[in-house]
Design an enzyme around this catalytic site. Sequence first.
Site, PDB file in Angstrom:
ATOM      1  N   ASP A   1      10.255  -8.684 -14.126  1.00 42.27           N
ATOM      2  CA  ASP A   1      10.588  -8.497 -12.709  1.00 42.27           C
ATOM      3  C   ASP A   1       9.404  -8.751 -11.800  1.00 42.27           C
ATOM      4  O   ASP A   1       9.481  -8.531 -10.597  1.00 42.27           O
ATOM      5  CB  ASP A   1      11.105  -7.071 -12.477  1.00 42.27           C
ATOM      6  CG  ASP A   1      10.048  -6.020 -12.796  1.00 42.27           C
ATOM      7  OD1 ASP A   1       8.979  -6.386 -13.305  1.00 42.27           O
ATOM      8  OD2 ASP A   1      10.303  -4.838 -12.526  1.00 42.27           O
TER       9      ASP A   1
ATOM     10  N   ASN B   1       0.760   0.183   5.756  1.00 43.13           N
ATOM     11  CA  ASN B   1       1.309  -0.604   4.662  1.00 43.13           C
ATOM     12  C   ASN B   1       2.059  -1.785   5.250  1.00 43.13           C
ATOM     13  O   ASN B   1       3.026  -1.598   5.989  1.00 43.13           O
ATOM     14  CB  ASN B   1       2.269   0.237   3.807  1.00 43.13           C
ATOM     15  CG  ASN B   1       3.032  -0.606   2.792  1.00 43.13           C
ATOM     16  OD1 ASN B   1       2.500  -1.573   2.256  1.00 43.13           O
ATOM     17  ND2 ASN B   1       4.274  -0.232   2.527  1.00 43.13           N
ATOM     18  N   GLY B   2       1.612  -2.997   4.941  1.00 44.78           N
ATOM     19  CA  GLY B   2       2.297  -4.181   5.451  1.00 44.78           C
ATOM     20  C   GLY B   2       1.321  -5.259   5.858  1.00 44.78           C
ATOM     21  O   GLY B   2       0.136  -5.226   5.507  1.00 44.78           O
TER      22      GLY B   2
ATOM     23  N   GLY C   1      -0.982   0.815  -4.973  1.00 48.47           N
ATOM     24  CA  GLY C   1      -2.301   0.265  -4.683  1.00 48.47           C
ATOM     25  C   GLY C   1      -3.363   0.919  -5.535  1.00 48.47           C
ATOM     26  O   GLY C   1      -3.444   2.140  -5.604  1.00 48.47           O
TER      27      GLY C   1
ATOM     28  N   CYS D   1       0.848  -1.180   0.000  1.00 46.02           N
ATOM     29  CA  CYS D   1       0.000   0.000   0.000  1.00 46.02           C
ATOM     30  C   CYS D   1       0.888   1.234   0.000  1.00 46.02           C
ATOM     31  O   CYS D   1       2.095   1.157   0.195  1.00 46.02           O
ATOM     32  CB  CYS D   1      -0.914   0.030   1.228  1.00 46.02           C
ATOM     33  SG  CYS D   1      -2.073  -1.356   1.330  1.00 46.02           S
TER      34      CYS D   1
ATOM     35  N   TYR E   1      10.568  -4.277  -7.832  1.00 44.77           N
ATOM     36  CA  TYR E   1       9.321  -4.061  -8.566  1.00 44.77           C
ATOM     37  C   TYR E   1       8.381  -3.029  -7.953  1.00 44.77           C
ATOM     38  O   TYR E   1       7.823  -2.194  -8.656  1.00 44.77           O
ATOM     39  CB  TYR E   1       8.588  -5.407  -8.685  1.00 44.77           C
ATOM     40  CG  TYR E   1       7.213  -5.333  -9.307  1.00 44.77           C
ATOM     41  CD1 TYR E   1       7.056  -5.127 -10.676  1.00 44.77           C
ATOM     42  CD2 TYR E   1       6.070  -5.494  -8.533  1.00 44.77           C
ATOM     43  CE1 TYR E   1       5.803  -5.061 -11.249  1.00 44.77           C
ATOM     44  CE2 TYR E   1       4.809  -5.438  -9.104  1.00 44.77           C
ATOM     45  CZ  TYR E   1       4.676  -5.223 -10.470  1.00 44.77           C
ATOM     46  OH  TYR E   1       3.436  -5.166 -11.030  1.00 44.77           O
TER      47      TYR E   1
END
Length: 413
Positions: free
Chosen positions: A366, A101-102, A28, A2, A257
């Site tokens: 990738d 984020n995570g 995202g 995110c 990426y």
Amino acid sequence: MCGIVGIVGKSNVNQALYDALTVLQHRGQDAAGIVTSHDGRLFLRKDNGLVRDVFQQRHMQRLVGHMGIGHVRYPTAGSSTSAEAQPFYVNSPYGITLAHNGNLTNVEQLAKEIYESDLRHVNTSSDSEVLLNVFAHELAQRGKLQPTEEDVFAAVTDVHNRCVGGYAVVAMVTGYGIVGFRDPHGIRPIVFGQRHTDEGVEYMIASESVSLDVLGFTLIRDLAPGEAVYITEDGKLHTRQCATNPSLTPCIFEHVYLARPDSIIDGVSVYKARLRMGEKLAEKILRERPEHDIDVVIPIPDTSRTAALELANHLGVKFREGFVKNRYIGRTFIMPGQAARKKSVRQKLNAIELEFRGKNVMLVDDSIVRGTTCKQIIQMAREAGAKTSTSARRPRPCASRTFMASTCQAPTS
């Protein structure tokens, strides 16, 4: 994956948050949200969709306040419903909103503790809401009517003690300030910076440095693993290490990426890292197949282009653009659901037959996460005329992962 952003400014931050989220849109595409604070009140807008679709002029006009946070979501946990769009909100204590984020790996245990011990209700299956309630509970334990930076850092310390996983977080305590923190292993990226205006200094916290660059902020640095930054509503900045045994073990996929090439993460240029990956992959090919018969190197646009170009240079073979990308189709890796990803590959990419017919082609990709879209891309190359030989010495078209173990050594500068 995110994207998160938080800004403490000297005037309305709604436009700055919007602009930052558009820069982070690659992280995202499922949902987007912004919440601002003004005179002790919160103003929230969030929904499924791209940033440009979620926020119309009428929404932006209501997002008043010189402090706020934003989020773009890719659903790795929970569902793709708009109910799980972020930021999330709890009213106690103070009124806290949070964007994350995570992933938390002990989310089931935490959800049970929140209900049975903390006496809090979690309304979704999102681990971000769980993390918010853990932070809110620990801050409430301080028992202060007006929280200080010491209270905030103590709450973050307790979050680190309870939460396991990779997380980068921005949270806004209504009427007091914005806090950002990173897990003790530094798995997910988070940076902060500042800019000077006629009214004073403004601060920004974000997932990637590129969002600071675009808005004219100067990067101060990355948050260290386990570290927290707290910016009060009146613009005072405080930082503190909140973990006992932090260690930097970042996710290499950020450099491969996820991140934009013009970002710098943990002092490492993403663009330079991808150049090095191309070099390392070329070295491996020359080591294992010194008599290779590769005619052309073709990248899968867009993010593998940097590594593929450097690979071709080191192999001494032609680099060609063999696929044309439809810019109006999103990144298939972050599309919700395998069916949507598979359908979008053919819509997103179209082969240029001239670059494939009669050639031994090396495809550099990738983004081989599940491998299913890779099969379709290889089939497209074969249909466009790439050589398929039964000879053991002549390789069939294949996608080469630039994130193989021998190629993901990031540069130190």
